[in-house]
Scaffold this motif. Structure first.
Motif, PDB file in Angstrom:
ATOM      1  N   MET A 157       0.839  -1.182   0.000  1.00  0.00           N
ATOM      2  CA  MET A 157       0.000   0.000   0.000  1.00  0.00           C
ATOM      3  C   MET A 157       0.888   1.250   0.000  1.00  0.00           C
ATOM      4  SD  MET A 157      -3.172   0.293  -0.019  1.00  0.00           S
ATOM      5  CE  MET A 157      -4.451   1.423   0.234  1.00  0.00           C
ATOM      6  N   LEU A 158       0.557   2.179  -0.846  1.00  0.00           N
ATOM      7  CA  LEU A 158       1.343   3.399  -0.982  1.00  0.00           C
ATOM      8  C   LEU A 158       0.783   4.501  -0.089  1.00  0.00           C
ATOM      9  CD1 LEU A 158       1.572   3.392  -4.859  1.00  0.00           C
ATOM     10  CD2 LEU A 158       3.351   2.709  -3.271  1.00  0.00           C
ATOM     11  N   ASP A 159       1.683   5.330   0.416  1.00  0.00           N
ATOM     12  CA  ASP A 159       1.203   6.463   1.209  1.00  0.00           C
ATOM     13  C   ASP A 159       0.951   7.663   0.287  1.00  0.00           C
ATOM     14  OD1 ASP A 159       3.639   7.753   0.727  1.00  0.00           O
ATOM     15  OD2 ASP A 159       4.466   7.251   2.681  1.00  0.00           O
ATOM     16  N   THR A 160       0.447   8.738   0.858  1.00  0.00           N
ATOM     17  CA  THR A 160       0.063   9.920   0.091  1.00  0.00           C
ATOM     18  C   THR A 160       1.230  10.531  -0.663  1.00  0.00           C
ATOM     19  OG1 THR A 160      -1.643  10.350   1.727  1.00  0.00           O
ATOM     20  CG2 THR A 160      -1.087  12.152   0.247  1.00  0.00           C
ATOM     21  N   LYS A 161       2.382  10.612  -0.038  1.00  0.00           N
ATOM     22  CA  LYS A 161       3.561  11.216  -0.668  1.00  0.00           C
ATOM     23  C   LYS A 161       4.021  10.387  -1.875  1.00  0.00           C
ATOM     24  CE  LYS A 161       6.713  14.397  -0.704  1.00  0.00           C
ATOM     25  NZ  LYS A 161       6.369  15.745  -1.101  1.00  0.00           N
ATOM     26  N   GLU A 162       4.026   9.062  -1.715  1.00  0.00           N
ATOM     27  CA  GLU A 162       4.421   8.192  -2.826  1.00  0.00           C
ATOM     28  C   GLU A 162       3.453   8.325  -4.003  1.00  0.00           C
ATOM     29  OE1 GLU A 162       6.560   4.466  -0.560  1.00  0.00           O
ATOM     30  OE2 GLU A 162       4.373   4.645  -0.469  1.00  0.00           O
ATOM     31  N   ARG A 163       2.148   8.399  -3.699  1.00  0.00           N
ATOM     32  CA  ARG A 163       1.150   8.586  -4.758  1.00  0.00           C
ATOM     33  C   ARG A 163       1.348   9.919  -5.476  1.00  0.00           C
ATOM     34  NH1 ARG A 163      -2.914   4.847  -4.639  1.00  0.00           N
ATOM     35  NH2 ARG A 163      -3.096   3.717  -2.694  1.00  0.00           N
ATOM     36  N   GLN A 164       1.668  10.945  -4.719  1.00  0.00           N
ATOM     37  CA  GLN A 164       1.895  12.271  -5.302  1.00  0.00           C
ATOM     38  C   GLN A 164       3.093  12.240  -6.249  1.00  0.00           C
ATOM     39  OE1 GLN A 164       2.918  15.235  -2.381  1.00  0.00           O
ATOM     40  NE2 GLN A 164       2.263  16.912  -3.701  1.00  0.00           N
ATOM     41  N   ILE A 165       4.157  11.573  -5.843  1.00  0.00           N
ATOM     42  CA  ILE A 165       5.356  11.461  -6.686  1.00  0.00           C
ATOM     43  C   ILE A 165       5.042  10.677  -7.963  1.00  0.00           C
ATOM     44  CG2 ILE A 165       7.652  10.400  -6.814  1.00  0.00           C
ATOM     45  CD1 ILE A 165       7.895  11.115  -3.763  1.00  0.00           C
ATOM     46  N   LEU A 166       4.315   9.571  -7.821  1.00  0.00           N
ATOM     47  CA  LEU A 166       3.962   8.766  -8.990  1.00  0.00           C
ATOM     48  C   LEU A 166       3.017   9.523  -9.924  1.00  0.00           C
ATOM     49  CD1 LEU A 166       3.564   5.292  -7.296  1.00  0.00           C
ATOM     50  CD2 LEU A 166       5.316   5.952  -8.956  1.00  0.00           C
ATOM     51  N   ARG A 167       2.083  10.278  -9.362  1.00  0.00           N
ATOM     52  CA  ARG A 167       1.167  11.067 -10.186  1.00  0.00           C
ATOM     53  C   ARG A 167       1.942  12.100 -10.997  1.00  0.00           C
ATOM     54  NH1 ARG A 167      -2.206  12.838  -6.359  1.00  0.00           N
ATOM     55  NH2 ARG A 167      -3.194  10.836  -6.279  1.00  0.00           N
ATOM     56  N   ALA A 168       2.948  12.702 -10.389  1.00  0.00           N
ATOM     57  CA  ALA A 168       3.782  13.678 -11.095  1.00  0.00           C
ATOM     58  C   ALA A 168       4.569  12.996 -12.218  1.00  0.00           C
ATOM     59  CB  ALA A 168       4.729  14.365 -10.123  1.00  0.00           C
ATOM     60  N   ARG A 169       5.100  11.799 -11.959  1.00  0.00           N
ATOM     61  CA  ARG A 169       5.828  11.051 -12.992  1.00  0.00           C
ATOM     62  C   ARG A 169       4.915  10.666 -14.147  1.00  0.00           C
ATOM     63  NH1 ARG A 169       8.461   5.946 -10.514  1.00  0.00           N
ATOM     64  NH2 ARG A 169       8.232   5.311 -12.672  1.00  0.00           N
ATOM     65  N   GLY A 199      -4.450   7.394  -9.507  1.00  0.00           N
ATOM     66  CA  GLY A 199      -5.414   8.464  -9.703  1.00  0.00           C
ATOM     67  C   GLY A 199      -6.260   8.213 -10.930  1.00  0.00           C
ATOM     68  N   ARG A 200      -7.326   8.989 -11.030  1.00  0.00           N
ATOM     69  CA  ARG A 200      -8.169   8.936 -12.217  1.00  0.00           C
ATOM     70  C   ARG A 200      -8.716  10.323 -12.456  1.00  0.00           C
ATOM     71  NH1 ARG A 200     -13.680   5.918 -12.335  1.00  0.00           N
ATOM     72  NH2 ARG A 200     -14.593   7.884 -12.911  1.00  0.00           N
ATOM     73  N   VAL A 201      -8.539  10.788 -13.678  1.00  0.00           N
ATOM     74  CA  VAL A 201      -9.076  12.082 -14.076  1.00  0.00           C
ATOM     75  C   VAL A 201      -9.933  11.832 -15.299  1.00  0.00           C
ATOM     76  CG1 VAL A 201      -8.555  14.409 -14.865  1.00  0.00           C
ATOM     77  CG2 VAL A 201      -7.058  13.295 -13.202  1.00  0.00           C
ATOM     78  N   GLY A 202     -11.232  11.959 -15.129  1.00  0.00           N
ATOM     79  CA  GLY A 202     -12.141  11.695 -16.244  1.00  0.00           C
ATOM     80  C   GLY A 202     -12.018  10.266 -16.697  1.00  0.00           C
ATOM     81  N   ARG A 203     -11.608  10.081 -17.952  1.00  0.00           N
ATOM     82  CA  ARG A 203     -11.503   8.747 -18.544  1.00  0.00           C
ATOM     83  C   ARG A 203     -10.089   8.199 -18.513  1.00  0.00           C
ATOM     84  NH1 ARG A 203     -13.534   9.682 -24.206  1.00  0.00           N
ATOM     85  NH2 ARG A 203     -12.685   7.608 -24.458  1.00  0.00           N
TER      86      ARG A 203
END
Length: 94
Positions: free
Chosen positions: A1-13, A75-79
């Motif tokens: 399970m990923l924490d919030t910071k890891e998700r933020q980094i992956l979303r940026a990548r 994450g998911r943005v729209g489709r």
């Protein structure tokens, strides 16, 4: 399970990535699941384009893809869905 910071980094990548798996009108088929496996093994972090269907059906597809691919939903943005699954140690480049 990923924490919030890891998700933020992956979303940026993932921001610059293009979708590598496209879900068609037939939904999540065996072919889609096979392509998802190939993409996750090759890239770890991928974008998936979901079809233009009602919101609740996209939610169900999102959960199905994450479960069948054994991946974390970043994450998911729209489709567009972002999935992450780390490569197994045996598949990492040396």
């Amino acid at each position: 399970m990923l924490d919030t910071k890891e998700r933020q980094i992956l979303r940026a990548r993932a921001h610059a990535l293009k979708p590598v798996v496209m879900i068609g009108a037939h939904g999540v088929t065996d072919g889609v699941v096979a392509e998802l496996e190939v993409a996750l093994n090759a890239h770890e972090l991928i974008k998936v384009r979901l079809p233009s269907v009602p919101h609740d059906q996209r939610d169900a597809m999102t959960q199905t893809l994450a479960e069948t691919g054994h991946a974390d939903i970043i994450g998911r943005v729209g489709r567009i869905l972002i999935l992450y699954r780390p490569r197994p140690e045996s598949a990492r480049k040396r």
